[in-house]
Design an enzyme around this catalytic site. Structure first.
Site, PDB file in Angstrom:
ATOM      1  N   PHE A  85       9.659  -7.810   7.425  1.00 26.15           N
ATOM      2  CA  PHE A  85       9.130  -7.385   8.719  1.00 26.15           C
ATOM      3  C   PHE A  85       8.272  -8.534   9.213  1.00 26.15           C
ATOM      4  CE2 PHE A  85       9.433  -2.794   7.243  1.00 26.15           C
ATOM      5  CZ  PHE A  85      10.464  -2.481   8.114  1.00 26.15           C
ATOM      6  N   THR A 151      -1.080  -1.889   2.373  1.00 23.59           N
ATOM      7  CA  THR A 151      -0.655  -0.521   2.070  1.00 23.59           C
ATOM      8  C   THR A 151      -0.816  -0.206   0.589  1.00 23.59           C
ATOM      9  OG1 THR A 151       0.954  -0.684   3.854  1.00 23.59           O
ATOM     10  CG2 THR A 151       1.298   1.062   2.250  1.00 23.59           C
ATOM     11  N   THR A 246      11.056   0.229   4.414  1.00 28.07           N
ATOM     12  CA  THR A 246      11.275  -1.213   4.452  1.00 28.07           C
ATOM     13  C   THR A 246      12.756  -1.562   4.535  1.00 28.07           C
ATOM     14  OG1 THR A 246       9.272  -1.518   3.193  1.00 28.07           O
ATOM     15  CG2 THR A 246      10.783  -3.370   3.265  1.00 28.07           C
ATOM     16  N   TYR A 332     -28.962  -2.058  -7.881  1.00 30.12           N
ATOM     17  CA  TYR A 332     -29.183  -3.188  -6.983  1.00 30.12           C
ATOM     18  C   TYR A 332     -28.611  -2.960  -5.594  1.00 30.12           C
ATOM     19  CZ  TYR A 332     -24.792  -4.105  -9.429  1.00 30.12           C
ATOM     20  OH  TYR A 332     -23.560  -3.961 -10.024  1.00 30.12           O
ATOM     21  N   GLY A 354     -17.177  -6.110  -2.299  1.00 30.85           N
ATOM     22  CA  GLY A 354     -17.251  -6.981  -1.129  1.00 30.85           C
ATOM     23  C   GLY A 354     -16.057  -6.782  -0.211  1.00 30.85           C
TER      24      GLY A 354
END
Lengths: 489, 489
Positions: A85, A151, A246, A332, A354
């Protein structure tokens, strides 16, 4: 490729890696370099010759990348790229992402950069409204959305949430009794997520689909599988339905599958990675009918909504189910905002801690272009794909294998005789045809096998693709057809 | 925040989202906008006032972001940011990432963009050599490196590989017998990865550390835990050792832990997310001693090696162990290069399928700056942190709680009387001090609790931080100390 220490700025005295004047100069140069690249994009072969290593040169940096990296790249922005794709892109996304990189916040929780979280929540609510998700997926209703990388992450996170939900109901025992369901057309990342989550292979049901159903998962097949598992003392836990597979962009019937799963209390996730973007257009929205009954849905604007990689949206109906299964609370990171319960800490909505400021590029794409342009973008790709489909259908030696639903055309040269031998010959000839076309360097397309047939996938939609590219691509297939047959007979 | 459709380019006619002239103009504007932002970076409060939503305005895009998003951001590039661990950045990384975004390859396997994979493998080999990892982690020796998003992904992937390794040895049964080990200082992402992978909480050993060991995990504690588990019929499977913990940059003794684990055949992973970057300097490299005996190691250049978010390097000694546990082989991705066995398909080294071209920014940082500059960058941060540590130590009311190892200083105001009540008072006073300092808007620092004490973490190292910022920050703590005591007494 030179070596590490043949660098362009080797003096350790006064090293200031974010000097503003340096940055300005280098960044403007980079932009001019990118503009030149786009201008000449069609001069690069879409896919490079097979060569297992890049060669060694040494020269200043951008020209080094140009000399060494470009020849070995598959150029995804080349308008003659019709493989997999497409990964679409836009100026707004590039600028938004550049700005996000420059700001570089690490917004793991709300406090670590409040506006980053707020903008993400706002943007996800907007996009939910744009594709008309039910209100239950909005933050105001206890749901909510998050930006993840791909995904794969969305499936893994919702699978973990489903496991917790079902085990709690069953009394916290029997993780080995959980069963998960998908079709034989579901993306391979589903099986991978199950493997990572520790679901035993014996408890993964890959339900066959058929050509007469256009490779959609039948609700009665799902129900039968769940009934058999329940009778065997197992616990149906998770269903991955796909809107736009797909291989062939098959659409699983969301409403029917949700209905079937609801009797067994299994979590239903909808993977609309590719086709979710099309739902910005009213004429495609019906593919999501029934989404009001599922637990979660994901789609990837990096595929078809111009944001560039990576950008996957996940919405859940009950955000507490997701966050209680993924939350952490180390000392923390403790803070009053979190303790107030009034804020979103996105680290509890994803695998990692993160996270990049991905919302900015999605926000800028939506805000800068608006609904009408986004619909126009989808419509234009679909129109080009329809044109390709019509050219294939008009040529008796070829056939469209499944009706086109979005901007992917699955086609092949017809078998020249009936029966298994004829099919095997056709597979070989189509494989040869695709190789010849790709080896020409002019375009790049890929294949799949569905219903036992080798099929060529022609996915329209890189941002720079125009009708003329599609037309030339079709002529390439047509002109090489005869030679492909001859080569395999 | 305006609305979705108050956009700046609403005409659906001739929508070309990657028009070269538009991109050039917008991108140059974005760069000037970023330069202005950096110029005025210290005028933004580091951390915003607590407010749970961004306000509504409507204006052209970059100024909208400036007016609406900036006031609610925590500014990680502000040189007065001393919280968490800094996320460092550089011109080379920004330009590299911009170029990667513009190229936008989705290099899930080798063929989908060969040079992207090749550059990543080369860059990871370079960085392995720069921090002097043993040859076993290089591609030429059967090992290899991959770029992932964050440490969380590295831990989850290696945990899955370890599970497969240990279960195969044990005869493919007994997933519920696997036990994993870490210290009470290990990042919370370890427990989260275990939860995602389906390791039962009862099988997760969080081994206590002590102040007298500087919060390092003792090999004899690990050995004792493994012996007890083995005696109980369980299977030690995975150890996560940390070089530079988040709370206090404690360093687990890699050699001793690897020795202890080797008797039981458990996989040993080293999480050097923060401190791994310091190992570009010879004086810090000894913290990795023993890494020749571990199975995998990860570090995040987005923390301390100037690449910007996200960029986590994972190296494994036996790449087949990783890839066989994460591989998929769907028809639509089959290709001759993969079948040759001669290439690296990075989708089998990570959770997801699609992936960004992260290698380009890391390559550009290493190639443009070189070893000497990178060492100088680390050395400069360490020198500033040492200066701060010395100022704390010279002030009798304060104490450094654990000796500084890298560029993080863990300190507090000393208790004013001996005993539990004195400790409780000190905790309250230090908490108050940190709040007062952060509320001033001048700097941003965070806290932790170690050895039962509330401790202020002062992490030096945003790219723009200079000695003067550190000095002013210290004066802020010192000047507000007395008032903090008064407020809590």
């Amino acid at each position: 490729m030179g070596s590490l220490d043949a660098n362009c700025n080797a003096s350790p005295r006064g090293f200031s890696p974010l000097d503003i004047d340096d940055f300005r100069q280098q960044a403007h140069q980079t932009i001019e370099f990118i503009c030149e690249y786009y201008k000449g994009i069609e001069s690069h072969p879409v896919v490079p010759r097979w060569s297992p290593a890049i060669s060694a040169v040494s020269s200043p940096m951008l020209s080094e990348v140009q000399a060494t990296v470009f020849p070995g790249m598959t150029h995804w922005t080349n308008p003659n790229f019709f493989a997999y794709f497409p990964a679409t892109l836009s100026s707004a996304a590039l600028c938004g992402d550049l700005l996000a990189s420059a700001l570089n916040p690490v917004a793991f929780n709300w406090l670590s950069s409040p506006a980053v979280t707020e903008l993400e929540s706002l943007t996800l609510d907007w996009l939910a409204q744009l594709i008309r998700l039910p209100k239950g997926f909005l933050f105001s209703a206890g749901g909510g959305g998050v930006l993840q990388a791909t995904t794969s992450e969305a499936i893994l996170c919702t699978l973990v949430a489903a496991r917790k939900m079902v085990l709690e109901r069953a009394g916290h025992d029997g993780a080995d009794k959980l069963v998960v369901y998908a079709s034989d057309q579901t993306h391979s990342t589903f099986a991978k997520a199950c493997k990572i989550a520790g679901i035993a292979p014996a408890n993964i049901r890959i339900i066959p689909t058929a050509r007469e159903d256009l490779f959609s998962l039948r609700p009665d097949s799902l129900r039968a599988a769940m009934e058999a598992d329940t009778a065997g003392g197992l616990l149906p836990a998770y269903v991955c339905a796909t809107v736009g597979t797909t291989s062939s962009t098959a659409v699983d019937p969301v409403a029917g599958l949700a209905e079937a799963a609801s009797r067994f209390g299994a979590w239903v996730h909808v993977d609309a990675a590719y086709a979710g973007s099309a739902c910005v257009c009213p004429e495609f929205r019906h593919h999501l009918d029934g989404v009001d009954r599922v637990d979660s849905i994901s789609m990837s604007p990096h595929k078809w909504l111009l944001t560039g990689l990576d950008c996957c949206c996940l919405w859940v109906r009950d955000r507490a189910r997701l966050t209680t299964s993924l939350s952490t609370d180390p000392e923390y990171l403790k803070n009053r905002a979190t303790e107030s319960g009034a804020v979103v800490d996105y680290k509890d909505w994803q695998i990692g801690t993160g996270r990049r400021f991905r919302a900015l590029k999605l926000f800028m794409v939506m805000r800068c272009y608006g609904t009408a342009n986004l619909q126009s973008h989808i419509g234009s790709d679909v129109r080009m794909a329809r044109g390709f489909e019509e050219m294939v259908a008009a040529e008796p030696r070829f056939e469209v294998v499944v009706p086109r639903r979005f901007a992917l055309v699955c086609f092949r040269m017809r078998p020249r005789r009936v029966g298994a031998d004829g099919e095997a010959e056709a597979d070989a000839a189509n494989r040869r045809l695709l190789e010849e076309v790709n080896n020409s360097g002019g375009i790049y397309a890929t294949h799949t096998v569905i219903g036992g047939m080798y099929v060529i996938r022609f996915a329209v939609g890189t941002t720079l693709t125009q009708e003329r590219h599609v037309k030339v691509a079709w002529e390439l297939f047509r002109d090489k057809a005869e030679a492909a047959w001859e080569a395999v007979q």
